[in-house]
Structures are given as structure tokens and as C-alpha cells.
Design an enzyme around this catalytic site. Structure first.
Site, PDB file in Angstrom:
ATOM      1  CB  CYS A 102      -0.916   0.009   1.217  1.00 11.85           C
ATOM      2  SG  CYS A 102      -1.933   1.514   1.324  1.00 11.85           S
ATOM      3  CG  ASN A 204      -1.755  -6.210  -8.723  1.00 16.68           C
ATOM      4  OD1 ASN A 204      -1.470  -5.388  -7.872  1.00 16.68           O
ATOM      5  ND2 ASN A 204      -2.921  -6.182  -9.342  1.00 16.68           N
TER       6      ASN A 204
END
Length: 334
Positions: A102, A204
Site C-alpha cells: 500500500c 498485478n
């Protein structure tokens, strides 16, 4: 078959990325129905968990129809991570995932999320402690590095495997990039070529079409693909990719009825799980994608993202169905 520990997740799994205020049970239900193989919860603060904070504890909610599912945690303190791992195990997911990716400032400034990319030794230490604190398979989601000068992901992959993680998901950007620019999967591919790496590697970043999913699968040799932003308001991305893999053909886009039906179901589940205030608020980020490409949709979209009364919201969706259903029948909406 790809396995995370003893958890079978399919031949080439498509995974739903953990996204804050997005990957909740209402959204996950829609993605699962469209073929998602493995899902993750929103990331959960370990400090919130060990202090029994309501918002953090609620994110532990998982349902049998979602399985296999991973609960994702983030934190920076050794003791808190270990205690949170024990709490997560009680919720009985298939997998415990650690967020080291994050990029948000309020997370990073505490050396959590992607902040830990500034201290790889600490990342390895925390991971090993979590692995030893639970019987669940532990996985990690991270980025290439902190910035262009610290792309240590090849070494990180080996070290995390050595301390016991069972799979690694890699977002092809650095923390400094946030979500800007193009995701670079080159290093992800190099990790898959490393004979030392025996755990599944999931790529990803920027997968937004069946064609790109197939290209990256073949080019980089990953064991599966994790999809995030492309699924927001468009859970059909999973079925479209799977169909393309199997047949080489592109499915037609979802009909107006499918789009409105999904939006209605999503809103209904959101209201049920979160209550009226939060349920209507957090649905707003999804509407744009549900109706992307609809001509002259701006006024309806404005109502959907400002209206607070559920009955009115459902009425707006009914009107969209009526107006655009006719246009679709006439070939005016693609």
C-alpha cells in the site's frame, strides 16, 4: 494446479486484489459469481484488530461462498503482527496475506504497507514472525521496490520464500510511482525464471482486458494474475478473461440488464452489510464503471453519486434500465 500451501486455487487463477473500501463482501460476491478464483479482504490494520476496533473487526467477515479467501493485514510492529495473526486464524480464512504494497502516505509513514520497502531486513523479520505465529499459509503482496534505485524484489522474493511464505503477489510499480505510469512486469518475469523460486508468483498491475491478460501470462510466465482497479464496477472482467483463455474469443460486453442488475445487487448487499449511510456512500465509486460508455449518462450518474435515499437510488437504476434497455435493443448502446 496452483496451490497456496494445501489450498488448490485452479490451473491459472484469477485473483481479486485487496482494495480498501472496495474489496468488501458485497463486491466480492459479484466477483465470485463472475469467476474469480481467489479473493482477499480489504487490508486490515493489526493495531485495529488487537484493540478490537469495530471497523477492523468487521473486515474479518467472510462467507462460505467466497472460499478460498485470504484475509490481509498490515502493520509495522512485531508483537502486533503476531497477535493479529492469531486473531485472523480464528476467523478461519484459507490464507493470511501481509500487505507490503500500500503506497498511501498515512500507512507508509508508519513503516507499514510499502513503507517497509525501505527496510527489507525488517520486512523479512516481520514475515518470519507471522509465519511462525499461525498454522495458516502466509502470503505477501508487495511492489518492485521503494523507488527506481531500490528495486530489490528479486532478492526479496528469495528471502521471503526462505522464511516460509507460500505465495507472492507483485504489483509492477514502485511505491514512488503510486499508480502512475505503466506497470513493469519485467522483474516479475525474472523471478519466475529463477530456479530457486518454488512458490506461486502472481502478477498485478494494469490488467484491464482479456488480450492483455493472455499476453502477460505468456510473456512473463506467472502462475496467476491479480486484478484490482479493472474490476471496480466491472466484475465481468473475470469471466471475459477466462473465456478468452479457453476459446480465444472475446465475449460480448454485459447487457444493460446485466449492468443494472449487478449495480442493484451490489447496492442491496452494500446496504445490508454496511447500513444505509455507509452503504450508499461507498457504492459511489462503482457506478461510473457500471455504466461506462452509456451516452448522456452524466445526469443519471450525478444522481447516483449524490442521492442518499436507497429507494430513490433503486428508482434511478430502474430508469436507466428502461431508457438504455430500449437504446440497446435498437443498437444505440454498445
Amino acid at each position: 494446479m496452483v496451490k497456496i500451501g494445501n489450498v488448490d486455487i485452479g490451473e491459472f487463477p484469477l485473483l481479486l486484489a485487496p482494495m480498501e473500501d472496495v474489496s468488501d463482501p458485497p463486491f466480492r460476491a459479484l466477483c465470485k459469481a463472475q469467476g474469480c478464483d481467489m479473493m482477499y479482504t480489504e487490508f486490515i490494520s493489526v493495531e485495529g484488530l488487537i484493540r478490537d476496533a469495530e471497523k477492523s473487526v468487521q473486515k474479518l467477515d467472510i462467507y462460505d461462498y467466497e472460499r478460498p479467501i485470504g484475509i490481509q493485514i498490515f502493520g509495522a510492529e512485531l508483537d502486533s503482527m503476531m497477535r493479529a495473526a492469531e486473531i485472523v486464524e480464528e476467523a478461519q480464512p484459507e490464507v493470511l496475506d501481509i500487505n507490503y504494497g500500500c503506497p498511501v502516505k498515512k500507512v507508509v509513514c508508519k513503516m507499514a504497507g510499502a513503507g517497509i520497502l525501505q527496510d527489507i531486513d525488517r520486512m523479512v523479520e516481520l514475515t518470519e514472525a507471522v509465519v511462525k505465529s499461525t498454522s495458516l499459509p502466509v502470503t505477501v503482496k508487495t511492489r518492485l521496490g521503494w523507488d527506481d534505485n531500490t528495486k530489490y524484489i528479486e532478492d526479496v522474493a528469495e528471502r521471503l520464500q526462505d522464511v516460509g511464505i507460500k505465495a507472492l503477489s507483485i504489483h509492477g510499480r514502485t511505491r514512488k510511482q503510486m499508480y502512475k505510469g505503466e506497470a513493469d512486469w519485467t522483474l516479475i518475469g525474472k523471478i519466475k525464471e529463477n530456479p530457486r523460486i518454488q512458490i506461486p508468483i502472481f502478477g498485478n498491475g494494469d490488467i484491464d482486458s482479456p488480450q492483455k491478460a493472455k499476453l502477460y501470462r505468456e510473456r512473463y510466465g506467472v502462475d496467476g494474475i491479480m486484478i484490482g482497479r479493472a474490476a471496480i464496477g466491472y466484475p465481468w472482467i473475470f469471466r471475459e478473461i477466462k473465456h478468452y483463455f479457453e476459446t480465444g474469443e472475446l465475449l460480448p460486453p454485459p447487457t444493460v440488464a446485466e449492468r443494472v442488475g449487478a449495480a442493484r445487487e451490489h447496492l442491496r448487499r452494500s446496504l445490508e452489510w454496511k447500513g444505509v449511510k455507509l452503504g450508499t456512500l461507498e457504492m459511489r465509486r462503482h457506478y461510473t464503471n457500471y455504466f461506462r460508455g452509456f451516452p448522456n449518462i452524466k445526469e443519471y450518474r450525478k444522481q447516483l453519486v449524490t442521492e442518499e435515499d436507497p429507494a430513490t437510488l433503486f428508482a434511478v437504476l430502474d430508469e436507466i434500465q428502461e431508457v438504455y434497455g430500449e437504446q440497446f435493443a435498437k443498437g444505440e448502446v454498445a
